[in-house]
Design a protein around this motif. Structure first.
Motif, PDB file in Angstrom:
ATOM      1  N   VAL A 100       0.829  -1.194   0.000  1.00 14.54           N
ATOM      2  CA  VAL A 100       0.000   0.000   0.000  1.00 14.54           C
ATOM      3  C   VAL A 100       0.868   1.250   0.000  1.00 14.54           C
ATOM      4  O   VAL A 100       0.502   2.262  -0.572  1.00 14.54           O
ATOM      5  N   LEU A 104       0.236   5.319   1.804  1.00  8.83           N
ATOM      6  CA  LEU A 104      -0.992   5.074   2.551  1.00  8.83           C
ATOM      7  C   LEU A 104      -0.784   4.185   3.760  1.00  8.83           C
ATOM      8  O   LEU A 104      -1.635   4.107   4.614  1.00  8.83           O
ATOM      9  N   ASP A 161       0.999  -1.810   5.125  1.00  4.57           N
ATOM     10  CA  ASP A 161       0.362  -3.109   4.926  1.00  4.57           C
ATOM     11  C   ASP A 161       0.401  -3.511   3.461  1.00  4.57           C
ATOM     12  O   ASP A 161       0.473  -2.682   2.569  1.00  4.57           O
ATOM     13  N   VAL A 195      -1.541  -5.602   0.315  1.00  5.42           N
ATOM     14  CA  VAL A 195      -2.869  -5.980  -0.142  1.00  5.42           C
ATOM     15  C   VAL A 195      -2.698  -7.067  -1.181  1.00  5.42           C
ATOM     16  O   VAL A 195      -1.861  -6.955  -2.071  1.00  5.42           O
ATOM     17  N   SER A 211      -7.663   3.962  -3.000  1.00  4.59           N
ATOM     18  CA  SER A 211      -7.954   3.298  -1.723  1.00  4.59           C
ATOM     19  C   SER A 211      -9.160   2.368  -1.839  1.00  4.59           C
ATOM     20  O   SER A 211      -9.196   1.320  -1.199  1.00  4.59           O
ATOM     21  N   LEU A 220      -7.939  -0.760  -3.340  1.00  3.98           N
ATOM     22  CA  LEU A 220      -7.087  -1.501  -2.404  1.00  3.98           C
ATOM     23  C   LEU A 220      -7.844  -1.979  -1.167  1.00  3.98           C
ATOM     24  O   LEU A 220      -7.352  -2.789  -0.413  1.00  3.98           O
ATOM     25  N   THR A 242      -8.651  -0.025   1.327  1.00  6.00           N
ATOM     26  CA  THR A 242      -8.053   0.630   2.487  1.00  6.00           C
ATOM     27  C   THR A 242      -8.803   1.882   2.907  1.00  6.00           C
ATOM     28  O   THR A 242      -8.331   2.632   3.751  1.00  6.00           O
ATOM     29  N   GLU A 243      -9.945   2.153   2.304  1.00  8.61           N
ATOM     30  CA  GLU A 243     -10.738   3.319   2.706  1.00  8.61           C
ATOM     31  C   GLU A 243     -11.316   3.087   4.085  1.00  8.61           C
ATOM     32  O   GLU A 243     -11.700   1.978   4.440  1.00  8.61           O
TER      33      GLU A 243
END
Length: 83
Positions: free
Chosen positions: A5, A11, A14, A16, A76, A79, A81-82
């Protein structure tokens, strides 16, 4: 394969799964009513590039940014990640 990420504007650290991103690209594409060809034309990629992303064999950050822009969503969102 995984996508860090932090390759996307720092961001976070981590990773993904490319499979997760592949699934999200397909889901968002279909939600927008786009075929692979439609999305390819809209974001300036080849059909084969979209197919490779959707099958999880390609996760180039630059391509994902173009796809996100074409679908009018954030990277995001692709991914997951939002917040």
């Amino acid at each position: 394969m995984s996508i860090a990420v932090n390759n996307f504007d720092n961001l976070g650290p981590d990773a993904v799964s490319a499979g997760t991103v592949a699934s999200r690209v397909k889901t968002y594409r279909e939600s927008a009513g786009y075929s692979i060809e439609d999305l390819a034309v809209t974001c300036g990629l080849a059909n084969s590039e979209i197919s490779a992303i959707e099958d999880g064999s390609d996760a180039d950050p630059a391509k994902l940014r173009r796809i996100a822009a074409a679908l009018q969503i954030s990277v995001s969102a692709l991914l997951g990640t939002e917040v």
